[in-house]
Design an enzyme around this catalytic site. Structure first.
Site, PDB file in Angstrom:
ATOM      1  N   HIS A  41       0.841  -1.202   0.000  1.00  0.00           N
ATOM      2  CA  HIS A  41       0.000   0.000   0.000  1.00  0.00           C
ATOM      3  C   HIS A  41       0.875   1.251   0.000  1.00  0.00           C
ATOM      4  O   HIS A  41       1.274   1.755   1.045  1.00  0.00           O
ATOM      5  CB  HIS A  41      -0.921  -0.025   1.236  1.00  0.00           C
ATOM      6  CG  HIS A  41      -2.012   1.003   1.195  1.00  0.00           C
ATOM      7  ND1 HIS A  41      -3.355   0.685   1.358  1.00  0.00           N
ATOM      8  CD2 HIS A  41      -1.980   2.343   1.010  1.00  0.00           C
ATOM      9  CE1 HIS A  41      -4.080   1.788   1.279  1.00  0.00           C
ATOM     10  NE2 HIS A  41      -3.268   2.818   1.070  1.00  0.00           N
TER      11      HIS A  41
ATOM     12  N   HIS B 127       1.201   4.995  -2.129  1.00  0.00           N
ATOM     13  CA  HIS B 127       0.697   5.923  -3.157  1.00  0.00           C
ATOM     14  C   HIS B 127       1.876   6.638  -3.830  1.00  0.00           C
ATOM     15  O   HIS B 127       2.727   7.206  -3.146  1.00  0.00           O
ATOM     16  CB  HIS B 127      -0.222   6.966  -2.524  1.00  0.00           C
ATOM     17  CG  HIS B 127      -1.504   6.398  -1.989  1.00  0.00           C
ATOM     18  ND1 HIS B 127      -2.674   6.405  -2.707  1.00  0.00           N
ATOM     19  CD2 HIS B 127      -1.788   5.793  -0.813  1.00  0.00           C
ATOM     20  CE1 HIS B 127      -3.634   5.837  -1.983  1.00  0.00           C
ATOM     21  NE2 HIS B 127      -3.128   5.457  -0.832  1.00  0.00           N
TER      22      HIS B 127
ATOM     23  N   HIS C 243      -9.911   0.986   0.044  1.00  0.00           N
ATOM     24  CA  HIS C 243      -9.696   1.738   1.276  1.00  0.00           C
ATOM     25  C   HIS C 243     -11.010   1.686   2.056  1.00  0.00           C
ATOM     26  O   HIS C 243     -12.019   2.244   1.594  1.00  0.00           O
ATOM     27  CB  HIS C 243      -9.423   3.211   0.968  1.00  0.00           C
ATOM     28  CG  HIS C 243      -8.023   3.531   0.570  1.00  0.00           C
ATOM     29  ND1 HIS C 243      -7.509   3.216  -0.661  1.00  0.00           N
ATOM     30  CD2 HIS C 243      -7.030   4.170   1.249  1.00  0.00           C
ATOM     31  CE1 HIS C 243      -6.258   3.653  -0.719  1.00  0.00           C
ATOM     32  NE2 HIS C 243      -5.936   4.226   0.419  1.00  0.00           N
TER      33      HIS C 243
ATOM     34  N   GLU D 262     -11.137   2.884   7.542  1.00  0.00           N
ATOM     35  CA  GLU D 262     -10.000   3.707   7.981  1.00  0.00           C
ATOM     36  C   GLU D 262     -10.465   4.672   9.068  1.00  0.00           C
ATOM     37  O   GLU D 262      -9.768   4.891  10.044  1.00  0.00           O
ATOM     38  CB  GLU D 262      -9.419   4.480   6.780  1.00  0.00           C
ATOM     39  CG  GLU D 262      -8.226   5.370   7.119  1.00  0.00           C
ATOM     40  CD  GLU D 262      -7.630   6.089   5.910  1.00  0.00           C
ATOM     41  OE1 GLU D 262      -8.208   5.977   4.799  1.00  0.00           O
ATOM     42  OE2 GLU D 262      -6.606   6.762   6.075  1.00  0.00           O
TER      43      GLU D 262
ATOM     44  N   ASP E 203       1.752   3.693   3.273  1.00  0.00           N
ATOM     45  CA  ASP E 203       0.743   4.596   2.716  1.00  0.00           C
ATOM     46  C   ASP E 203       1.445   5.601   1.799  1.00  0.00           C
ATOM     47  O   ASP E 203       1.218   5.594   0.600  1.00  0.00           O
ATOM     48  CB  ASP E 203      -0.076   5.298   3.811  1.00  0.00           C
ATOM     49  CG  ASP E 203      -1.505   5.584   3.382  1.00  0.00           C
ATOM     50  OD1 ASP E 203      -1.887   5.158   2.273  1.00  0.00           O
ATOM     51  OD2 ASP E 203      -2.251   6.235   4.134  1.00  0.00           O
TER      52      ASP E 203
HETATM   53 ZN   LIG Z   1      -3.962   4.819   1.064  1.00  0.00          ZN
END
Ligand SMILES: [Zn+2]
Length: 334
Positions: free
Chosen positions: A12, A14, A197, A200, A278
């Site tokens: 994961h 980005h 996602h 969260e 992330d």
């Molecule tokens: Zn994310």
């Protein structure tokens, strides 16, 4: 434990949240972008969230500058390539990079060339550094649904060339998943895998819907299942892999303190949890640092890290052959 030396899998990450500060400075100059200062610390402040970040919105502001710099084929390719190089330095054996093609249309690029540019950078990186990778295409919740469909339709051409999955990202609303039922209808048939996602920021029913309605095999974050037995059991029984990003969760206020993160509890309960960053730059964390923090703050030990690695390989959207190769690395955990 030498955290940098242990082999890792990153599921994961980005792309737009992982641009190097030094690269941002070079690209600002190259693109003649108007900015108050090119001082390293000044630019870093624009890209990295403060420890005392107040909300997810404040976190998301840090993507403004990277996105301005990611509007050409050349820049996209470079940033993807450098992320593979950075992964190599962390001894990451396999990484799945994700990004939303629709955020890169500002200067006239088309969706296909946007995807191709990132794949080119990843491929070049793999050749140079031997890090295997896959690309996840993100659909953002605030974007028009017909454009999301376009990403899925165009992206499917690249499934054999490195695109592996579709993800749904952006700020989370309760019950949003149902709205995407039609859009995701053909996704599996096309050959994509699905990660969403969800859970969260407190909505565990989104995790249930992501699995039952959209066919998610993995969930980004999913911390909300801690307080919901039904969601917890579903994740456990279906062997859903949780891509957990503790530092990011603290920064976005999804959890109050790092020590409250459920990763240790989930591992103890045999949930297939794995550790991810992330965003390397926005969260100001490398995967080794994230491993080290869970060791220091939560007491995760070598056995836990071995489990995290195995769970990562299990959840990876790659071929059986690549998984077999990756599993050979398990011997390094001693
Ligand atoms: Zn994310």
């Amino acid at each position: 434990m030498d955290f940098k030396k242990l082999p890792k899998v990153e599921l994961h990450c980005h792309l737009d949240g992982s641009i190097r500060v030094s690269t941002a400075i070079e690209l600002i100059k190259k693109e003649n972008l108007e900015i108050e200062s090119l001082d390293y610390d000044f630019i870093k402040k624009k890209l990295v969230v403060e420890d005392e970040c107040n909300s997810l919105d404040e976190y998301l502001e840090k993507f403004d500058l990277p996105l301005k710099l990611m509007q050409s084929e050349e820049n996209l390719e470079r940033i993807a390539y450098e992320l593979i190089e950075d992964s190599f330095k962390e001894n990451i054996k396999y990484i799945e990079i994700r990004f939303a093609p629709l955020l890169h249309l500002e200067k006239g690029l088309e969706i296909d060339s946007i995807i191709e540019s990132v794949l080119r950078g990843m491929e070049k990186g793999e050749k140079q550094f031997g890090v295997k990778s896959g690309l996840i295409l993100c659909i953002l919740r605030h974007m028009p649904k017909d454009r999301a469909r376009e990403v899925i339709e165009i992206g499917k051409r690249y499934i054999k060339d490195g695109v592996v999955a579709i993800d749904l990202a952006g700020s989370e609303l309760e019950g949003f998943v149902k709205e995407y039922k039609d859009i995701f209808e053909k996704v599996e048939q096309y050959g994509y895998k699905v990660t969403i996602h969800a859970g969260e920021t407190g909505f565990s029913n989104n995790v249930i819907d992501a699995i039952n309605i959209l066919g998610a095999k993995r969930i980004g974050h999913g911390i909300a299942i801690l307080k919901d037995k039904e969601a917890f059991n579903l994740v456990k029984d279906k062997n859903i892999v949780l891509e957990m990003c503790p530092k990011s969760n603290v920064q976005t206020k999804a959890i109050e303190k790092y020590e409250h993160h459920p990763i240790k509890k989930f591992l103890n309960e045999e949930i297939k949890a794995t550790l991810c960053t992330d965003n390397n730059t926005v969260s100001n964390v490398s995967l080794s640092e994230e491993w080290e923090s869970t060791n220091k703050i939560q007491g995760l030990d070598l056995e836990d890290f071995k489990r995290i690695y195995i769970n990562g390989v299990y959840g990876a959207f790659c071929s059986k052959e690549v998984k077999k190769e990756l599993l050979k690395e398990v011997e390094s955990f001693k």
